[in-house]
Design a protein around this motif. Sequence first.
Motif, PDB file in Angstrom:
ATOM      1  N   LEU A 100       1.197  -1.404   0.248  1.00 63.92           N
ATOM      2  CA  LEU A 100      -0.547   0.032  -0.347  1.00 63.92           C
ATOM      3  C   LEU A 100       0.695   0.967   0.280  1.00 63.92           C
ATOM      4  CD1 LEU A 100      -2.458   1.384   0.475  1.00 63.92           C
ATOM      5  CD2 LEU A 100      -2.611   0.944   2.671  1.00 63.92           C
ATOM      6  N   LEU A 101       1.061   2.041  -1.287  1.00 64.84           N
ATOM      7  CA  LEU A 101       1.765   3.165  -1.357  1.00 64.84           C
ATOM      8  C   LEU A 101       1.294   4.474  -1.648  1.00 64.84           C
ATOM      9  CD1 LEU A 101       3.878   1.181  -3.707  1.00 64.84           C
ATOM     10  CD2 LEU A 101       4.700   1.630  -1.165  1.00 64.84           C
ATOM     11  N   ILE A 102       2.237   5.004  -1.209  1.00 58.76           N
ATOM     12  CA  ILE A 102       2.046   6.510  -2.250  1.00 58.76           C
ATOM     13  C   ILE A 102       3.068   7.221  -3.049  1.00 58.76           C
ATOM     14  CG2 ILE A 102       2.518   7.923  -0.074  1.00 58.76           C
ATOM     15  CD1 ILE A 102       0.413   9.804  -0.491  1.00 58.76           C
ATOM     16  N   LYS A 103       3.131   7.584  -4.078  1.00 59.32           N
ATOM     17  CA  LYS A 103       4.009   8.450  -4.796  1.00 59.32           C
ATOM     18  C   LYS A 103       4.349   8.951  -5.418  1.00 59.32           C
ATOM     19  CE  LYS A 103       5.182   3.146  -7.156  1.00 59.32           C
ATOM     20  NZ  LYS A 103       5.118   2.530  -8.173  1.00 59.32           N
ATOM     21  N   ILE A 104       4.701   9.921  -5.329  1.00 57.21           N
ATOM     22  CA  ILE A 104       4.706  11.453  -5.510  1.00 57.21           C
ATOM     23  C   ILE A 104       5.344  11.742  -7.017  1.00 57.21           C
ATOM     24  CG2 ILE A 104       5.155  13.502  -4.359  1.00 57.21           C
ATOM     25  CD1 ILE A 104       4.043  11.799  -2.175  1.00 57.21           C
ATOM     26  N   GLY A 105       4.674  12.329  -7.268  1.00 59.20           N
ATOM     27  CA  GLY A 105       4.989  13.638  -8.919  1.00 59.20           C
ATOM     28  C   GLY A 105       5.775  14.103  -8.891  1.00 59.20           C
ATOM     29  N   ASP A 106       6.974  14.031  -9.691  1.00 58.18           N
ATOM     30  CA  ASP A 106       8.099  15.111  -9.694  1.00 58.18           C
ATOM     31  C   ASP A 106       7.807  16.807 -10.386  1.00 58.18           C
ATOM     32  OD1 ASP A 106       8.623  13.804 -12.297  1.00 58.18           O
ATOM     33  OD2 ASP A 106      10.702  13.448 -12.732  1.00 58.18           O
ATOM     34  N   GLY A 107       6.250  16.650 -10.832  1.00 58.90           N
ATOM     35  CA  GLY A 107       6.053  17.693 -11.467  1.00 58.90           C
ATOM     36  C   GLY A 107       6.446  17.573 -13.091  1.00 58.90           C
ATOM     37  N   ALA A 108       7.120  16.554 -13.952  1.00 60.35           N
ATOM     38  CA  ALA A 108       8.199  16.698 -15.210  1.00 60.35           C
ATOM     39  C   ALA A 108       6.742  16.378 -16.004  1.00 60.35           C
ATOM     40  CB  ALA A 108       8.797  15.655 -15.217  1.00 60.35           C
ATOM     41  N   ASP A 109       7.490  16.419 -17.210  1.00 58.85           N
ATOM     42  CA  ASP A 109       6.673  15.636 -18.436  1.00 58.85           C
ATOM     43  C   ASP A 109       6.475  14.773 -19.469  1.00 58.85           C
ATOM     44  OD1 ASP A 109       4.242  15.439 -19.855  1.00 58.85           O
ATOM     45  OD2 ASP A 109       4.307  17.646 -21.349  1.00 58.85           O
ATOM     46  N   PRO A 110       6.838  13.802 -19.417  1.00 52.70           N
ATOM     47  CA  PRO A 110       5.521  13.323 -18.087  1.00 52.70           C
ATOM     48  C   PRO A 110       6.133  12.785 -16.851  1.00 52.70           C
ATOM     49  CG  PRO A 110       7.003  11.059 -19.573  1.00 52.70           C
ATOM     50  CD  PRO A 110       7.718  12.632 -19.951  1.00 52.70           C
ATOM     51  N   GLU A 111       5.702  13.466 -16.448  1.00 51.36           N
ATOM     52  CA  GLU A 111       5.388  12.881 -14.553  1.00 51.36           C
ATOM     53  C   GLU A 111       6.198  11.916 -14.626  1.00 51.36           C
ATOM     54  OE1 GLU A 111       3.858  15.732 -10.952  1.00 51.36           O
ATOM     55  OE2 GLU A 111       2.684  14.192 -12.701  1.00 51.36           O
ATOM     56  N   VAL A 112       7.319  10.954 -12.974  1.00 51.76           N
ATOM     57  CA  VAL A 112       7.502  10.229 -12.891  1.00 51.76           C
ATOM     58  C   VAL A 112       7.374  10.369 -11.572  1.00 51.76           C
ATOM     59  CG1 VAL A 112       9.738   9.226 -12.543  1.00 51.76           C
ATOM     60  CG2 VAL A 112       9.320  10.060 -14.653  1.00 51.76           C
ATOM     61  N   PHE A 113       6.375   9.147 -10.789  1.00 52.29           N
ATOM     62  CA  PHE A 113       6.045   9.031  -9.722  1.00 52.29           C
ATOM     63  C   PHE A 113       6.920   8.126  -8.944  1.00 52.29           C
ATOM     64  CE2 PHE A 113       2.480  10.055 -11.585  1.00 52.29           C
ATOM     65  CZ  PHE A 113       1.463  10.677 -11.165  1.00 52.29           C
ATOM     66  N   THR A 114       7.617   7.823  -7.692  1.00 50.80           N
ATOM     67  CA  THR A 114       8.318   7.804  -6.991  1.00 50.80           C
ATOM     68  C   THR A 114       7.707   7.698  -5.438  1.00 50.80           C
ATOM     69  OG1 THR A 114      10.205   9.308  -7.201  1.00 50.80           O
ATOM     70  CG2 THR A 114      10.786   7.865  -5.876  1.00 50.80           C
ATOM     71  N   ASN A 115       8.387   5.856  -5.510  1.00 50.53           N
ATOM     72  CA  ASN A 115       7.812   5.818  -3.551  1.00 50.53           C
ATOM     73  C   ASN A 115       7.822   7.127  -2.525  1.00 50.53           C
ATOM     74  OD1 ASN A 115       6.417   3.842  -4.569  1.00 50.53           O
ATOM     75  ND2 ASN A 115       8.813   2.304  -3.982  1.00 50.53           N
ATOM     76  N   SER A 125       2.668  24.278   1.727  1.00 49.21           N
ATOM     77  CA  SER A 125       1.489  24.137   1.299  1.00 49.21           C
ATOM     78  C   SER A 125       0.497  23.789   0.770  1.00 49.21           C
ATOM     79  CB  SER A 125       0.616  25.427   2.675  1.00 49.21           C
ATOM     80  OG  SER A 125       0.884  24.934   3.988  1.00 49.21           O
ATOM     81  N   GLU A 126       1.358  23.131  -0.456  1.00 51.38           N
ATOM     82  CA  GLU A 126       0.675  23.274  -2.488  1.00 51.38           C
ATOM     83  C   GLU A 126       0.101  21.574  -2.380  1.00 51.38           C
ATOM     84  OE1 GLU A 126       3.610  25.042  -4.316  1.00 51.38           O
ATOM     85  OE2 GLU A 126       4.724  23.054  -4.689  1.00 51.38           O
ATOM     86  N   ALA A 127      -0.748  21.788  -3.221  1.00 46.32           N
ATOM     87  CA  ALA A 127      -0.989  20.602  -3.553  1.00 46.32           C
ATOM     88  C   ALA A 127      -0.319  19.938  -4.761  1.00 46.32           C
ATOM     89  CB  ALA A 127      -2.203  20.477  -4.700  1.00 46.32           C
ATOM     90  N   PHE A 128      -0.294  18.552  -4.726  1.00 42.86           N
ATOM     91  CA  PHE A 128       0.490  17.913  -5.789  1.00 42.86           C
ATOM     92  C   PHE A 128       0.167  16.857  -5.954  1.00 42.86           C
ATOM     93  CE2 PHE A 128       1.802  17.030  -1.514  1.00 42.86           C
ATOM     94  CZ  PHE A 128       1.579  15.916  -2.055  1.00 42.86           C
ATOM     95  N   ASN A 129       1.149  16.705  -7.599  1.00 42.66           N
ATOM     96  CA  ASN A 129       0.093  14.998  -8.256  1.00 42.66           C
ATOM     97  C   ASN A 129       0.710  13.853  -7.174  1.00 42.66           C
ATOM     98  OD1 ASN A 129      -1.361  16.507  -9.563  1.00 42.66           O
ATOM     99  ND2 ASN A 129       0.391  16.332 -11.205  1.00 42.66           N
ATOM    100  N   ALA A 130       0.276  12.711  -7.574  1.00 42.98           N
ATOM    101  CA  ALA A 130       0.097  11.568  -6.302  1.00 42.98           C
ATOM    102  C   ALA A 130      -0.463  10.884  -6.739  1.00 42.98           C
ATOM    103  CB  ALA A 130       0.403  11.279  -5.024  1.00 42.98           C
ATOM    104  N   GLN A 131      -0.094   9.454  -6.729  1.00 40.06           N
ATOM    105  CA  GLN A 131      -0.540   7.714  -6.974  1.00 40.06           C
ATOM    106  C   GLN A 131      -0.595   7.122  -5.023  1.00 40.06           C
ATOM    107  OE1 GLN A 131       1.928   6.236  -9.517  1.00 40.06           O
ATOM    108  NE2 GLN A 131       0.437   6.881 -10.858  1.00 40.06           N
ATOM    109  N   VAL A 132      -2.175   6.565  -5.732  1.00 41.42           N
ATOM    110  CA  VAL A 132      -2.680   5.776  -3.512  1.00 41.42           C
ATOM    111  C   VAL A 132      -2.105   4.549  -4.874  1.00 41.42           C
ATOM    112  CG1 VAL A 132      -3.443   4.993  -2.215  1.00 41.42           C
ATOM    113  CG2 VAL A 132      -3.031   7.129  -2.821  1.00 41.42           C
ATOM    114  N   ILE A 133      -1.265   3.245  -4.557  1.00 42.46           N
ATOM    115  CA  ILE A 133      -1.638   2.033  -5.117  1.00 42.46           C
ATOM    116  C   ILE A 133      -2.100   1.514  -3.918  1.00 42.46           C
ATOM    117  CG2 ILE A 133      -0.426   0.205  -6.252  1.00 42.46           C
ATOM    118  CD1 ILE A 133       0.377   3.088  -7.347  1.00 42.46           C
ATOM    119  N   VAL A 134      -3.337   0.698  -3.299  1.00 47.09           N
ATOM    120  CA  VAL A 134      -3.588  -0.735  -3.060  1.00 47.09           C
ATOM    121  C   VAL A 134      -3.922  -1.680  -3.711  1.00 47.09           C
ATOM    122  CG1 VAL A 134      -6.112  -0.936  -2.024  1.00 47.09           C
ATOM    123  CG2 VAL A 134      -4.919   1.619  -2.306  1.00 47.09           C
TER     124      VAL A 134
END
Length: 143
Positions: free
Chosen positions: A11-26, A91-100
Amino acid sequence: MADGQQLGRLLLIKIGDGADPEVFTNLCGLKTRSFNMSANEVDTTIPSCTNPGGPVQKTSRPGIANRTFTGSGNFVSSAASDVFMNHVRASEAFNAQVIVPGDGTYQGSWMVTDFSFSGDVEPNMEFSATFVAADVLTFTPEA
């Protein structure tokens, strides 16, 4: 493990780096984590107009949906954690993925509503964080 059981550590949360294409890291270091899906209950109960003294059946409909990820563990200093901490400090929003595992991926804009560092004299410094969806998330079922 029995068939169909899933490992909690996946059960992970991956944080996006904001690049294009975005890369998500655990988000590294998590030891405990949870993902909550809930919705407010909107009461739609109306007593009978033709029999106002009769029994009243409570009725409801779903209200505001809420998706929350919480995690805690050892703080690991890295380039990925620097990106994450910049979001927390600003205190800003960012792209992330929650892997269930066994369910799928919830992706979109998230924000950290609560973050803390903690530590004793000898063990590793620890952190805890609460993430809430900052926009509508997309869901991709596990293949």
